[in-house]
Design an enzyme around this catalytic site. Structure first.
Site, mmCIF file in Angstrom:
data_model
loop_
_atom_site.group_PDB
_atom_site.id
_atom_site.type_symbol
_atom_site.label_atom_id
_atom_site.label_comp_id
_atom_site.label_asym_id
_atom_site.label_seq_id
_atom_site.Cartn_x
_atom_site.Cartn_y
_atom_site.Cartn_z
ATOM 1 N N HIS A 112 0.946 -1.196 -0.029
ATOM 2 C CA HIS A 112 -0.070 -0.044 -0.040
ATOM 3 C C HIS A 112 0.769 1.134 0.061
ATOM 4 O O HIS A 112 1.672 1.293 0.653
ATOM 5 C CB HIS A 112 -0.790 0.035 1.236
ATOM 6 C CG HIS A 112 -1.958 1.262 1.215
ATOM 7 N ND1 HIS A 112 -3.123 1.229 0.433
ATOM 8 C CD2 HIS A 112 -1.889 2.252 1.986
ATOM 9 C CE1 HIS A 112 -3.560 2.363 0.387
ATOM 10 N NE2 HIS A 112 -2.879 2.957 1.479
ATOM 11 N N GLU A 150 -9.484 -9.707 6.720
ATOM 12 C CA GLU A 150 -10.906 -9.490 6.196
ATOM 13 C C GLU A 150 -11.166 -8.074 5.999
ATOM 14 O O GLU A 150 -12.183 -7.694 5.143
ATOM 15 C CB GLU A 150 -11.879 -10.091 7.123
ATOM 16 C CG GLU A 150 -12.254 -11.677 6.741
ATOM 17 C CD GLU A 150 -11.382 -12.319 7.789
ATOM 18 O OE1 GLU A 150 -10.449 -11.803 8.234
ATOM 19 O OE2 GLU A 150 -11.591 -13.611 7.824
ATOM 20 N N ALA A 182 10.677 3.322 -1.801
ATOM 21 C CA ALA A 182 9.781 2.584 -0.933
ATOM 22 C C ALA A 182 9.388 1.258 -1.606
ATOM 23 O O ALA A 182 10.034 -0.042 -1.270
ATOM 24 C CB ALA A 182 8.784 3.305 -0.286
ATOM 25 N N GLU A 183 8.400 1.626 -2.455
ATOM 26 C CA GLU A 183 7.423 0.070 -2.745
ATOM 27 C C GLU A 183 8.304 -0.959 -3.464
ATOM 28 O O GLU A 183 8.415 -2.115 -3.190
ATOM 29 C CB GLU A 183 6.507 0.511 -3.754
ATOM 30 C CG GLU A 183 5.504 1.444 -3.222
ATOM 31 C CD GLU A 183 4.074 1.388 -4.246
ATOM 32 O OE1 GLU A 183 3.442 0.507 -4.612
ATOM 33 O OE2 GLU A 183 3.862 2.615 -4.387
HETATM 34 C C1 GAR Z 1 1.267 0.972 -6.328
HETATM 35 O O1 GAR Z 1 1.634 2.339 -5.907
HETATM 36 C C2 GAR Z 1 0.533 0.350 -5.296
HETATM 37 O O2 GAR Z 1 0.953 0.379 -3.949
HETATM 38 C C3 GAR Z 1 -0.951 0.687 -5.342
HETATM 39 O O3 GAR Z 1 -1.438 0.567 -6.527
HETATM 40 C C4 GAR Z 1 -0.048 1.019 -7.386
HETATM 41 C C5 GAR Z 1 0.219 -0.131 -8.579
HETATM 42 O O4 GAR Z 1 1.570 0.328 -9.330
HETATM 43 N N1 GAR Z 1 -1.713 -0.234 -4.595
HETATM 44 C C6 GAR Z 1 -2.696 0.323 -4.038
HETATM 45 O O5 GAR Z 1 -3.099 1.388 -3.863
HETATM 46 C C7 GAR Z 1 -3.586 -0.817 -3.371
HETATM 47 N N2 GAR Z 1 -4.502 -0.116 -2.401
HETATM 48 P P1 GAR Z 1 2.008 -0.782 -10.343
HETATM 49 O O6 GAR Z 1 1.018 -1.599 -11.039
HETATM 50 O O7 GAR Z 1 2.809 0.135 -11.083
HETATM 51 O O8 GAR Z 1 2.804 -1.863 -9.283
#
Ligand code: GAR
Length: 199
Positions: A112, A150, A182-183
């Site tokens: 997230h 959940e 980060a991600e």
């Molecule tokens: C990412 O930033 C991920 O963290 C977010 O969607 C993006 C997908 O990017 N996810 C959420 O918001 C989940 N609640 P990507 O398709 O380039 O990985």
């Protein structure tokens, strides 16, 4: 070996980070491989990334089913068929049905793009998260990897990483910084930790 099934909806940069880490990084050392990539959106660029790397893909779109229940059954079957050690939600913008959560306790993780519990829950996904962070004026944001339960973004937190918000950021600029700093580091690292823990 530790198998993962990755669920995607969009661009797939997090999927790419996993693919790159398997080719060349800590996921290679952890013996991780991608069994299947499942998308709810047939236009998702993530599917191209999977195909370019010889990974099996499957599209389970709500548009192809008469109702939500039928879609959820099909999604669960696609996951069950792949029999993964871990399910990774990498930008999957569908709330995971309870039947799937119950079948895979502590075996589903999500990335997230904020520091949970800020800017999470229903309605907070993708760019909306960064719009909300900028509207609130926070000076630090980041990303979180957590187990899926959940609720929406309520499961136990595995890893978090902070990212600075800079003067003049747009949601798009901030999103790119959070992804890069980060991600794309956190998600492969969390998978490696869980793979090593099981080993
Ligand atoms: C990412 O930033 C991920 O963290 C977010 O969607 C993006 C997908 O990017 N996810 C959420 O918001 C989940 N609640 P990507 O398709 O380039 O990985």
């Amino acid at each position: 070996m530790f198998s993962i099934t990755v669920l995607v909806s969009g661009g797939g940069t997090n999927l790419q980070a996993i693919i790159d880490s398997i080719a060349n990084g800590e996921l290679k050392d952890a013996g991780v491989y991608i069994k299947k990539v499942i998308s709810n959106n047939k236009e998702a660029f993530a599917l191209e990334r999977a195909k370019n790397n010889g990974i099996e893909t499957s599209v389970i779109s709500p548009k192809d089913y008469p109702d939500r229940a039928a879609f959820e059954v099909a999604l669960k079957s696609a996951i069950d068929e792949s029999a993964p050690d871990l399910i990774v939600l990498a930008g999957f913008l569908v709330v995971i049905p309870e039947a799937i959560v119950r079948s895979y306790p502590k075996k589903i993780i999500n990335i997230h793009p904020s520091l949970i519990p800020s800017f999470c829950g229903k309605g907070y996904y993708g760019l909306k998260v960064h719009e909300a962070a900028l509207a609130r004026g926070v000076k630090v944001t980041g990303a979180t990897v957590h187990f899926v339960d959940e609720g929406t973004d309520t499961g136990p937190i595995i890893l978090q990483k902070a990212v600075e918000v800079k003067e003049g950021d747009t949601p798009e600029v901030l999103q790119q910084r959070v992804m890069k700093e980060a991600e794309h580091i956190l998600l492969p690292h969390a998978i490696a930790l869980l793979a090593k823990e099981r080993a």
